[in-house]
Design a protein around this motif. Sequence first.
Motif, mmCIF file in Angstrom:
data_model
loop_
_atom_site.group_PDB
_atom_site.id
_atom_site.type_symbol
_atom_site.label_atom_id
_atom_site.label_comp_id
_atom_site.label_asym_id
_atom_site.label_seq_id
_atom_site.Cartn_x
_atom_site.Cartn_y
_atom_site.Cartn_z
ATOM 1 N N ARG A 33 3.181 5.955 -3.003
ATOM 2 C CA ARG A 33 4.342 6.684 -3.528
ATOM 3 C C ARG A 33 4.310 6.738 -5.051
ATOM 4 N NH1 ARG A 33 7.406 4.037 0.699
ATOM 5 N NH2 ARG A 33 8.037 2.463 -0.792
ATOM 6 N N PHE A 34 3.948 5.628 -5.667
ATOM 7 C CA PHE A 34 3.856 5.593 -7.132
ATOM 8 C C PHE A 34 2.785 6.559 -7.619
ATOM 9 C CE2 PHE A 34 2.077 3.775 -11.061
ATOM 10 C CZ PHE A 34 3.213 3.791 -11.846
ATOM 11 N N ARG A 35 1.638 6.584 -6.960
ATOM 12 C CA ARG A 35 0.550 7.486 -7.341
ATOM 13 C C ARG A 35 1.001 8.937 -7.196
ATOM 14 N NH1 ARG A 35 -2.922 10.578 -5.197
ATOM 15 N NH2 ARG A 35 -2.455 10.048 -3.058
ATOM 16 N N GLN A 36 1.662 9.273 -6.086
ATOM 17 C CA GLN A 36 2.138 10.642 -5.876
ATOM 18 C C GLN A 36 3.185 11.028 -6.917
ATOM 19 O OE1 GLN A 36 3.520 10.641 -1.841
ATOM 20 N NE2 GLN A 36 1.449 10.762 -0.977
ATOM 21 N N ARG A 37 4.080 10.109 -7.256
ATOM 22 C CA ARG A 37 5.112 10.392 -8.246
ATOM 23 C C ARG A 37 4.469 10.612 -9.616
ATOM 24 N NH1 ARG A 37 8.695 5.778 -8.375
ATOM 25 N NH2 ARG A 37 9.321 6.509 -6.336
ATOM 26 N N ARG A 38 3.487 9.833 -9.947
ATOM 27 C CA ARG A 38 2.808 9.989 -11.240
ATOM 28 C C ARG A 38 2.086 11.336 -11.314
ATOM 29 N NH1 ARG A 38 -0.964 5.214 -12.610
ATOM 30 N NH2 ARG A 38 -2.467 6.859 -12.905
ATOM 31 N N ASP A 45 0.829 -1.210 0.000
ATOM 32 C CA ASP A 45 0.000 0.000 0.000
ATOM 33 C C ASP A 45 0.865 1.262 0.000
ATOM 34 O OD1 ASP A 45 -2.359 -1.419 -0.089
ATOM 35 O OD2 ASP A 45 -2.739 -1.265 2.080
ATOM 36 N N GLU A 46 1.938 1.265 0.779
ATOM 37 C CA GLU A 46 2.838 2.422 0.821
ATOM 38 C C GLU A 46 3.495 2.640 -0.537
ATOM 39 O OE1 GLU A 46 5.503 1.458 3.993
ATOM 40 O OE2 GLU A 46 4.058 1.997 5.561
#
Length: 115
Positions: free
Chosen positions: A102-107, A97-98
């Motif tokens: 992080r991937f969503r925020q980076r995208r 989940d973490e």
Amino acid sequence: MTLGSLSLALLRVNYRLARFPLQLVEVVAVSRLGEREPMRLAYEQILIDCDRAAGYLLNDENATRRAADLKRRTATVRLLIAREHHHVQHRGVILLDEQRERFRQRRQRDAGPLT
């Protein structure tokens, strides 16, 4: 003493004689394995099943008691193993989940503001 009770008594003696090598293997080899080793747990399950069957079929109270004692001890070990596996799995879900977050925020950051 009836013929049936005499034959059960003889069968109980034969079972105790047949179980002796199993007990010897447990004392000499299996007891040296760690409590959580799969080989030890499997062997102990075999002993539990044999003793339960003897207790039921031969009306052997000693075998029934041995099966119950061993079952209690192995159940405790199996519960501890299950709890550890659950904890590891739960921690893996949290890490996943973490990473997703992080991937969503980076995208979102890399996509920039929409104009």
